[in-house]
Design an enzyme around this catalytic site. Structure first.
Site, PDB file in Angstrom:
ATOM      1  N   LYS A   1      -0.674   3.642   0.578  1.00  0.00           N
ATOM      2  CA  LYS A   1       0.056   3.415  -0.679  1.00  0.00           C
ATOM      3  C   LYS A   1      -0.821   3.748  -1.885  1.00  0.00           C
ATOM      4  CE  LYS A   1       1.126  -0.928  -0.111  1.00  0.00           C
ATOM      5  NZ  LYS A   1       0.377  -1.158   1.143  1.00  0.00           N
TER       6      LYS A   1
ATOM      7  N   ARG B   1       8.119  -9.182  -1.424  1.00  0.00           N
ATOM      8  CA  ARG B   1       7.428  -9.451  -0.165  1.00  0.00           C
ATOM      9  C   ARG B   1       8.310 -10.210   0.823  1.00  0.00           C
ATOM     10  NH1 ARG B   1       1.949  -8.493  -0.144  1.00  0.00           N
ATOM     11  NH2 ARG B   1       0.954  -8.137  -2.162  1.00  0.00           N
TER      12      ARG B   1
ATOM     13  N   ARG C   1     -13.387   0.432   5.654  1.00  0.00           N
ATOM     14  CA  ARG C   1     -13.194   0.634   4.213  1.00  0.00           C
ATOM     15  C   ARG C   1     -14.238  -0.141   3.393  1.00  0.00           C
ATOM     16  NH1 ARG C   1      -7.204  -0.300   2.048  1.00  0.00           N
ATOM     17  NH2 ARG C   1      -7.685  -2.480   2.564  1.00  0.00           N
TER      18      ARG C   1
ATOM     19  N   ARG D   1     -14.019  -6.001   1.517  1.00  0.00           N
ATOM     20  CA  ARG D   1     -13.175  -7.153   1.216  1.00  0.00           C
ATOM     21  C   ARG D   1     -13.234  -8.154   2.368  1.00  0.00           C
ATOM     22  NH1 ARG D   1      -7.983  -3.598  -0.814  1.00  0.00           N
ATOM     23  NH2 ARG D   1      -8.744  -3.120  -2.902  1.00  0.00           N
TER      24      ARG D   1
ATOM     25  N   ARG E   1      -2.618 -10.366   8.755  1.00  0.00           N
ATOM     26  CA  ARG E   1      -1.972  -9.627   7.672  1.00  0.00           C
ATOM     27  C   ARG E   1      -0.834  -8.759   8.195  1.00  0.00           C
ATOM     28  NH1 ARG E   1      -6.630  -6.553   4.518  1.00  0.00           N
ATOM     29  NH2 ARG E   1      -4.915  -6.017   3.100  1.00  0.00           N
TER      30      ARG E   1
END
Length: 322
Positions: free
Chosen positions: A106, A181, A220, A265, A276
Site C-alpha cells: 500500500k 477497519r 523491513r 518496528r 496482525r
C-alpha cells in the site's frame, strides 16, 4: 466549407441526371415488356438512392461540423478553473478504499495512485495527528481521549474524516488508507458520505499470501524521521553488513541519505505478524462482502513484480474494472 459546397453541387447534379436518364430509359424499355423495363430501372434507382444518401450524409456532416464548432466555442469560453469547478460540482467524486495486509505494498502503490488521479491519500493516523495539532473541535475531543489513555471512538474518527474531505484538495475525490477497519466503521462511513451526497466508488484489495508477507515484514527496516523504508533482501541500505549466518548486523543498518540509524518496528516480527494478519483477515473480509454487491470491489495480485502489480492496479481503477 468549399469542399462541402462542391459535394452538394455534385450530389444535386448527379441526382438530377440519374433520375432523368432513368425516366428516359424506363419509357424506352416499357415498349420492350415489363420484365425488360424492371431490369433497366432497378439498378438506376439503386444508384440514385446511393447518391441521395451521399447528399444526406454531407448535410449531416455539415451539421456536425457546425455543432462541433459551437461546442468548441463553448469550451473556449470557460477557463481551466471554471471547468475544474464544474467537475467538482456536478461529477461524482472518486472515493477509493485501499486494502491490503501489512507488507502488501500500500505504501508503494498508494502514492502512485495519488499522483496519477490527482487525489490525496488519507491515512487515519495522519488525519488524527493533524486534527489534534489544529485544535479543531473534533481534534480536541480526540486529544482528550488519547491523553486519558483511551481508544478514539468511531464517531470521532468519522468526524475527523468529514472535516478533512471538505478541504479543497478532496473536491475530486480521495483515497482512504487504514479506514474502515471494521464493518461497523464501513457502515458509518457510508452514512457520512451519503450526507455529503457521495459514496464509495472503488475498493481495491492488494492480495499477498501470508507466508510471503512474513519475509517482507520481518526484513523491513525504517528511518524513523523520514519514513524511508528498507528491506534486507529487496532494498537493503548501502551500509548493510551481514554476520556469519547471513543476518544483517544491526549496527550497520543506517539511512542512505543521513547516515542515521535504522530501526525495526516492534510489530515487524513473526510472532506479531501472526496476530496482525488474523485481525486483518477477520475484519477485512466482512467489509469486502459489504461492498461487493455494488460491483466496486477489485482484487489485485500483489505477489508479483512491481510492474505487474501496477498493471493490475490500473486495470482495477478503470471504469468497470475488477
Amino acid at each position: 466549407h468549399q469542399i462541402a459546397a462542391t459535394m452538394n453541387t455534385v450530389a444535386r447534379t448527379a441526382t438530377r441526371r440519374l433520375v432523368s436518364n432513368a425516366s428516359r430509359r424506363a419509357a424506352s424499355t416499357l415498349r420492350q415488356g415489363e420484365h425488360e423495363a424492371s431490369r433497366a430501372v432497378l439498378p438506376l434507382m439503386a444508384v440514385s438512392a446511393t447518391v441521395g444518401g451521399l447528399y444526406f450524409w454531407n448535410n449531416q456532416l455539415q451539421d456536425n461540423n457546425n455543432g462541433n464548432a459551437s461546442y468548441a466555442q463553448c469550451l473556449s469560453n470557460n477557463t481551466g478553473e471554471e471547468v475544474e469547478e464544474k467537475f467538482a460540482t456536478y461529477w461524482p467524486r472518486n472515493i477509493m478504499i485501499l486494502f491490503g495486509p501489512p507488507g502488501a505494498g500500500k505504501g508503494t502503490h498508494g502514492p502512485k495512485i495519488e499522483d496519477m488521479l490527482g487525489i490525496p491519500q488519507l491515512s487515519t493516523g495522519d488525519m488524527l495527528r493533524a486534527a489534534v495539532a489544529a485544535k479543531s473541535e473534533v481534534g480536541l475531543k480526540a486529544a482528550a481521549v488519547m491523553k486519558a489513555g483511551g481508544l478514539v471512538s468511531d464517531d470521532i474518527v468519522i468526524g475527523i474524516i468529514r472535516d478533512r474531505i471538505r478541504e479543497a484538495d478532496c473536491k475530486f475525490g480521495f483515497i482512504l488508507d487504514g479506514f474502515p477497519r471494521t464493518l461497523v466503521q464501513a457502515k458509518e462511513l457510508d452514512k457520512m458520505l451519503a450526507e455529503e451526497g457521495a459514496c464509495v466508488t472503488k475498493v481495491v484489495e492488494l492480495q499477498v499470501p501470508d507466508e510471503v508477507l512474513e519475509e517482507r515484514i520481518c526484513g523491513r527496516w525504517i528511518h524513523k524521521k523520514s519514513g524511508r523504508s528498507y528491506h534486507v533482501k529487496y532494498a537493503p541500505p548501502k551500509s548493510m553488513k551481514k554476520d556469519g549466518e547471513g543476518n544483517p548486523i544491526p549496527e550497520s543498518m543506517t539511512d542512505d541519505e543521513t547516515g542515521e540509524a535504522l530501526i525495526q518496528r516492534p510489530d515487524d516480527t513473526a510472532a506479531a505478524l501472526v496476530k496482525r494478519l488474523a485481525g486483518y483477515h477477520g475484519e477485512t473480509v466482512p467489509i469486502l462482502k459489504h461492498y461487493a454487491p455494488g460491483g466496486i470491489v477489485s482484487e489485485v495480485n500483489a505477489n508479483q513484480g512491481m510492474d505487474g502489480v501496477w498493471g493490475e492496479v490500473l486495470s482495477a481503477l478503470k471504469r468497470g474494472g475488477n
